[in-house]
Design an enzyme around this catalytic site. Sequence first.
Site, PDB file in Angstrom:
ATOM      1  N   SER A 165      32.053  23.891  43.258  1.00 36.06           N
ATOM      2  CA  SER A 165      33.112  23.706  44.217  1.00 36.06           C
ATOM      3  C   SER A 165      33.127  21.996  44.930  1.00 36.06           C
ATOM      4  O   SER A 165      33.221  21.315  44.153  1.00 36.06           O
ATOM      5  CB  SER A 165      32.941  24.563  45.548  1.00 36.06           C
ATOM      6  OG  SER A 165      33.718  24.802  46.281  1.00 36.06           O
ATOM      7  N   ASP A 262      40.831  31.735  41.503  1.00 42.07           N
ATOM      8  CA  ASP A 262      40.496  30.461  42.259  1.00 42.07           C
ATOM      9  C   ASP A 262      41.662  29.711  42.694  1.00 42.07           C
ATOM     10  O   ASP A 262      42.184  29.163  41.561  1.00 42.07           O
ATOM     11  CB  ASP A 262      39.294  29.839  41.617  1.00 42.07           C
ATOM     12  CG  ASP A 262      38.811  28.562  42.552  1.00 42.07           C
ATOM     13  OD1 ASP A 262      39.246  28.498  43.623  1.00 42.07           O
ATOM     14  OD2 ASP A 262      38.094  27.765  42.093  1.00 42.07           O
ATOM     15  N   HIS A 292      36.332  32.315  43.123  1.00 37.74           N
ATOM     16  CA  HIS A 292      35.861  31.006  43.718  1.00 37.74           C
ATOM     17  C   HIS A 292      34.424  31.742  44.068  1.00 37.74           C
ATOM     18  O   HIS A 292      34.148  32.563  44.659  1.00 37.74           O
ATOM     19  CB  HIS A 292      36.690  30.282  44.774  1.00 37.74           C
ATOM     20  CG  HIS A 292      35.962  28.969  44.996  1.00 37.74           C
ATOM     21  ND1 HIS A 292      36.435  27.761  44.550  1.00 37.74           N
ATOM     22  CD2 HIS A 292      35.108  28.609  46.048  1.00 37.74           C
ATOM     23  CE1 HIS A 292      35.643  26.712  44.676  1.00 37.74           C
ATOM     24  NE2 HIS A 292      34.969  27.168  45.851  1.00 37.74           N
TER      25      HIS A 292
END
Length: 319
Positions: A165, A262, A292
Site C-alpha cells: 500500500s 482494490d 486491498h
Amino acid sequence: MKPENKLPVLDLISAEMKTVVNTLQPDLPPWPATGTIAEQRQYYTLERRFWNVGAPEMATRAYRVPTKYGQVKTRIFYPQPDRPATLFYLHGGGFILGNLDTHDRIMRLLASYSQCTVIGIDYTLSPEARFPQAIEEIVAACCYFHQQAEDYQINMSRIGFAGDSAGAMLALASALWLRDKQIDCGKVAGVLLWYGLYGLRDSVTRRLLGGVWDGLTQQDLQMYEEAYLSNDADRESPYYCLFNNDLTREVPPCFIAGAEFDPLLDDSRLLYQTLAAHQQPCEFKLYPGTLHAFLHYSRMMKTADEALRDGAQFFTAQL
C-alpha cells in the site's frame, strides 16, 4: 460516483477473503471513527495482533538509527547465518497508521521465504512528518546500514525495497531517490510492490471500488494525501506522483502485485504497463478475489501466503 453505482464487492470476493471479512475479534472495541489519530493508531495495532500470530521464529534485533530528523526504529530479521542480500520493508497504513508490530508476520514470512535479511524501518508517520521526510528517513537508514554492514552482520552489496500500500509507494520512491541522487547503498536488485498507489488521481477502479470495508473511498484517499503532503505542489513531485519520474531507464526489477477488488489496482496496472513499454524489468500478478490489504491475512488466506512467496521468489531470482 454514487455509492450505489459501485460494484457489490463483498458479494464478489473469494470465499477465503469472505472468511477474513467475517472474522470477529470479540475483545476488540469498535473502530474509533471520530477518535483522535492516536486512538486510531492504537486500535490498528490492537486489531493486527490477531493476524500476526504464528509467524516463523528467527533471530531478531531492534536498533535505532540516526537521521537528520532524529532516531528511527528498525527491526532486523535474520532467517539464516548466510546473508545473500538485505531487503528493506516499508509498512502500509495510508502514511498515518502502522508500525513494525502491525506488519511483523509479513516481514518474518518474507525473510523466511527469501532467506534474506529483512530490515523493517519504522519511518515517522504523518501528519507529524510531511513529505518527503519518510523517504529521507528510509534513505538515511539504508545509508547507515551500508556503512555499518559488518557491525550488523548484513550483506549490503545487494539490497531491495519492499512494501504494501503506502509502503509500496515509499519503496519505489526510495529506490528512485537513490538512483536520481546517485547515492550508493549497494546494488538495488529488486523492488517488491504489493497493491501500492503511485500517483493516479482518478481511475476506473477508484470509481468502481472502495468503501467502508477497505478505508479507500475517495474521501479516505484525500485525507491520507492531505496528511502526508506538505503543500499542493507536492502532488506533482516525482517522488509522490511516481509517473512524473523517469520510468524509462535504470528502474530496478519490480514485482507488482494487484488485488482484484482494490480501488488502487489501476495504479499497479499503469506502473506495469509503463515499465514494460520501456523495457524495464518487471512482473505483474493479479490475485483474484482479494481486497486491498489482503497480505496481512496469511494466517487464514492461502492467497496471501502465495503473494508473499511470489515476491520472495522474484527477489531471489534477481540475485
